[in-house]
Write a protein that holds these residues in place. Structure first.
Motif, mmCIF file in Angstrom:
data_model
loop_
_atom_site.group_PDB
_atom_site.id
_atom_site.type_symbol
_atom_site.label_atom_id
_atom_site.label_comp_id
_atom_site.label_asym_id
_atom_site.label_seq_id
_atom_site.Cartn_x
_atom_site.Cartn_y
_atom_site.Cartn_z
ATOM 1 N N ALA A 7 0.811 -1.248 0.028
ATOM 2 C CA ALA A 7 0.066 0.115 -0.017
ATOM 3 C C ALA A 7 0.956 1.055 -0.160
ATOM 4 C CB ALA A 7 -0.822 0.214 1.087
ATOM 5 N N ALA A 8 0.535 1.870 -0.864
ATOM 6 C CA ALA A 8 1.764 3.056 -1.168
ATOM 7 C C ALA A 8 1.027 4.430 -1.609
ATOM 8 C CB ALA A 8 2.808 2.699 -2.249
ATOM 9 N N ARG A 9 1.439 5.372 -1.089
ATOM 10 C CA ARG A 9 1.214 6.820 -1.761
ATOM 11 C C ARG A 9 2.627 7.482 -1.690
ATOM 12 N NH1 ARG A 9 -0.242 12.746 0.062
ATOM 13 N NH2 ARG A 9 -0.633 13.660 -1.934
ATOM 14 N N VAL A 10 2.934 7.658 -2.906
ATOM 15 C CA VAL A 10 4.164 8.496 -3.451
ATOM 16 C C VAL A 10 3.995 9.740 -3.897
ATOM 17 C CG1 VAL A 10 6.183 7.804 -4.934
ATOM 18 C CG2 VAL A 10 5.218 6.067 -3.875
ATOM 19 N N VAL A 11 4.628 10.790 -3.602
ATOM 20 C CA VAL A 11 4.878 11.962 -3.986
ATOM 21 C C VAL A 11 6.133 12.513 -4.260
ATOM 22 C CG1 VAL A 11 4.137 14.478 -3.552
ATOM 23 C CG2 VAL A 11 2.755 12.818 -3.020
ATOM 24 N N VAL A 12 6.680 12.665 -5.510
ATOM 25 C CA VAL A 12 7.924 13.045 -6.081
ATOM 26 C C VAL A 12 7.875 14.369 -6.808
ATOM 27 C CG1 VAL A 12 10.074 12.528 -7.010
ATOM 28 C CG2 VAL A 12 8.751 10.625 -5.816
ATOM 29 N N ASP A 13 8.758 15.543 -6.254
ATOM 30 C CA ASP A 13 8.622 16.512 -7.154
ATOM 31 C C ASP A 13 9.972 16.605 -7.884
ATOM 32 O OD1 ASP A 13 6.240 18.024 -6.787
ATOM 33 O OD2 ASP A 13 6.852 18.106 -4.374
ATOM 34 N N ARG A 14 9.667 17.039 -9.211
ATOM 35 C CA ARG A 14 10.851 17.171 -9.944
ATOM 36 C C ARG A 14 10.719 18.452 -10.924
ATOM 37 N NH1 ARG A 14 12.375 11.245 -12.531
ATOM 38 N NH2 ARG A 14 13.564 10.294 -10.670
ATOM 39 N N GLY A 15 10.775 19.489 -10.191
ATOM 40 C CA GLY A 15 10.633 20.877 -11.040
ATOM 41 C C GLY A 15 9.210 20.852 -11.402
ATOM 42 N N ALA A 16 8.886 21.004 -12.704
ATOM 43 C CA ALA A 16 7.731 20.961 -13.465
ATOM 44 C C ALA A 16 6.779 19.632 -13.166
ATOM 45 C CB ALA A 16 7.761 21.561 -14.992
ATOM 46 N N PHE A 17 7.745 18.685 -13.081
ATOM 47 C CA PHE A 17 7.130 17.345 -12.939
ATOM 48 C C PHE A 17 6.678 17.032 -11.485
ATOM 49 C CE2 PHE A 17 6.992 12.680 -12.475
ATOM 50 C CZ PHE A 17 5.863 12.537 -13.213
ATOM 51 N N ARG A 18 5.323 16.573 -11.312
ATOM 52 C CA ARG A 18 4.986 16.127 -9.834
ATOM 53 C C ARG A 18 4.448 14.634 -10.019
ATOM 54 N NH1 ARG A 18 3.704 17.935 -4.845
ATOM 55 N NH2 ARG A 18 1.925 16.888 -3.763
ATOM 56 N N LEU A 19 4.823 13.636 -9.240
ATOM 57 C CA LEU A 19 4.249 12.156 -9.385
ATOM 58 C C LEU A 19 3.617 12.533 -8.103
ATOM 59 C CD1 LEU A 19 4.019 9.409 -10.374
ATOM 60 C CD2 LEU A 19 5.993 8.982 -8.881
ATOM 61 N N ASP A 20 2.254 11.998 -7.999
ATOM 62 C CA ASP A 20 1.403 12.037 -6.730
ATOM 63 C C ASP A 20 0.492 10.700 -6.843
ATOM 64 O OD1 ASP A 20 -0.427 12.165 -4.560
ATOM 65 O OD2 ASP A 20 -0.328 14.396 -4.812
ATOM 66 N N VAL A 21 0.626 9.731 -6.667
ATOM 67 C CA VAL A 21 -0.218 8.373 -6.838
ATOM 68 C C VAL A 21 -0.359 7.816 -5.695
ATOM 69 C CG1 VAL A 21 0.858 8.527 -9.226
ATOM 70 C CG2 VAL A 21 1.686 7.222 -7.581
ATOM 71 N N ASP A 22 -1.316 7.024 -5.860
ATOM 72 C CA ASP A 22 -1.709 5.787 -4.861
ATOM 73 C C ASP A 22 -1.824 4.449 -5.513
ATOM 74 O OD1 ASP A 22 -2.647 7.039 -1.922
ATOM 75 O OD2 ASP A 22 -3.221 8.560 -3.491
ATOM 76 N N VAL A 23 -1.036 3.642 -4.863
ATOM 77 C CA VAL A 23 -1.345 2.221 -5.448
ATOM 78 C C VAL A 23 -1.348 1.220 -4.461
ATOM 79 C CG1 VAL A 23 1.426 2.159 -5.628
ATOM 80 C CG2 VAL A 23 -0.109 0.754 -7.316
ATOM 81 N N ALA A 24 -2.159 0.149 -4.745
ATOM 82 C CA ALA A 24 -1.980 -0.870 -3.942
ATOM 83 C C ALA A 24 -2.129 -2.325 -4.572
ATOM 84 C CB ALA A 24 -3.492 -1.004 -3.107
ATOM 85 N N VAL A 25 -1.239 -3.165 -3.899
ATOM 86 C CA VAL A 25 -1.332 -4.240 -4.732
ATOM 87 C C VAL A 25 -1.466 -5.625 -3.287
ATOM 88 C CG1 VAL A 25 0.036 -6.195 -5.938
ATOM 89 C CG2 VAL A 25 0.703 -3.574 -6.032
ATOM 90 N N PRO A 26 -2.629 -6.133 -3.613
ATOM 91 C CA PRO A 26 -3.022 -7.419 -2.483
ATOM 92 C C PRO A 26 -1.942 -8.458 -2.612
ATOM 93 C CG PRO A 26 -5.068 -6.768 -4.058
ATOM 94 C CD PRO A 26 -3.517 -6.146 -4.670
ATOM 95 N N ALA A 27 -1.878 -8.967 -1.151
ATOM 96 C CA ALA A 27 -0.659 -9.969 -1.265
ATOM 97 C C ALA A 27 -0.857 -11.156 -1.919
ATOM 98 C CB ALA A 27 -0.720 -10.426 0.311
#
Length: 362
Positions: A7-27
């Protein structure tokens, strides 16, 4: 070992690009990650693997917090995560044999030489390379190297496997073989996996769920079959081989440019029409110029019929795909049926309203 879910929420800022996603992978399951180049797929995998620092978010694998930011700050090193990242390049140790490459991970985990060797023998057999264990990477084909890389990844019994387009550099026949191998081994070992790919075949063959990322955000998620059959964006439609045309529903009809389709029961407002390129009929018009074709076109064409312009022709395994505008619609034809068509030529298109589905915009 009991599989562990992600279970992950990942935010990475790279200047003009912003990654902001939630992803889940069941076991124990596999989820595919799709998106155009530059959407953020590799950045997400790198963050989950611990190779990319997050600016914000939280990554949990099973009951372990691998990353958290900004507060409380947690960052488990890649070596301690029990996460394996396998990319397009096998990255085998060139000075070690295939057997030694596979055994290496178990030796690092503290297994004895005898145990590591026995498990490497077993994995060579599992990936169809028994008898080739003494060959070095330079003596193996690209597909064989990927088999060794997969064995090296799974022999350590990781809690999570991340696959970053591992089939891209392989020819179609070899990629099909490796795809089947990955499917079988992930299922046999009950390994939780997140697979980044451009190919809908990978998603269908390997995964139960699908997450689509565009411009650093999730635009669609769900079961693979549901996402691919009801594409929420043009990218998803393209990889699925479908037409997706944006339009609006009003007074029981859907409109987009010169196309009108019956849409009884559909709510008023923005909607996209989805249909197969094989469901579109195409006919050349007598007049070779767009102006003349417009002048002679009926003022109110029948529902599902419209005038378009050919933009280009593309070869497909089954013939020719004719690209048209406006709007952008693809038509699939046998090669002989495309004779005489050329870019810039006006054509009449038609689609049976019964072959069209309407989906809400992303």
């Amino acid at each position: 070992m009991t599989p562990r879910g992600l279970a992950a929420r990942v935010v990475v800022d790279r200047g003009a690009f912003r990654l902001d996603v939630d992803v889940a992978v069941p076991a124990g399951e596999t989820v595919a990650l799709m998106g155009p180049s530059g959407a953020g797929k590799s950045t997400l995998l790198a963050a989950v693997a611990g190779l990319e620092r997050m600016h914000e978010g939280r990554i949990v694998l099973g009951e372990r917090v691998l990353d958290s930011a900004p507060r409380p700050r947690v960052h488990i090193t890649p070596a301690q995560r029990r996460v394996v990242l396998l990319g397009q390049e096998p990255r085998l140790f060139p000075h070690l044999t295939a057997h030694a490459n596979i055994a290496f991970g178990r030796r690092v985990q503290g297994a004895s030489t005898a145990v590591a060797a026995a498990e490497a023998d077993d994995w060579l057999w599992r990936v169809g390379l028994d008898g080739l264990g003494e060959r070095r990477p330079a003596e193996l084909s690209g597909g064989q190297q990927q088999r060794v890389a997969l064995a090296r990844a799974l022999v350590t019994a990781p809690d999570l496997v991340l696959l970053d387009e591992p089939l891209t550099s392989l020819d179609p026949e070899t990629s099909g073989e490796i795809r089947a191998l990955v499917h079988d081994q992930l299922r046999a070992t009950h390994t939780t996996a997140l697979v980044a790919t451009h190919d809908a075949v990978d998603a269908v063959a390997l995964a139960s769920g699908l997450v689509v990322i565009e411009d650093g955000r999730v635009v669609q998620t769900g079961a693979v079959r549901d996402v691919l059959s009801m594409p929420a964006t043009r990218f998803v439609a393209a990889v699925t081989g479908l037409n997706r045309v944006e339009g609006k529903v009003a007074d029981g009809f859907w409109h987009a440019g010169g196309i009108t389709l019956p849409a009884a029961g559909e709510p008023a407002g923005a909607a996209a029409a989805v249909f197969r390129p094989t469901d579109v009929r195409i006919r050349s018009v007598v007049d070779a110029t767009w102006t003349a074709a417009l002048r002679l076109a009926p003022a109110a064409p029948a529902p599902g019929e419209w005038l378009a312009r050919v933009t280009r022709l593309e070869q497909t395994p089954g013939g020719v795909r004719v690209r048209t505008a406006d709007p952008d619609v693809a038509v699939d034809l046998p090669a002989d049926a495309a004779l005489g068509l050329a870019a810039g030529q006006p054509v009449e298109l038609a689609v049976d309203p019964g072959a069209v589905r309407f989906v809400a915009p992303a």
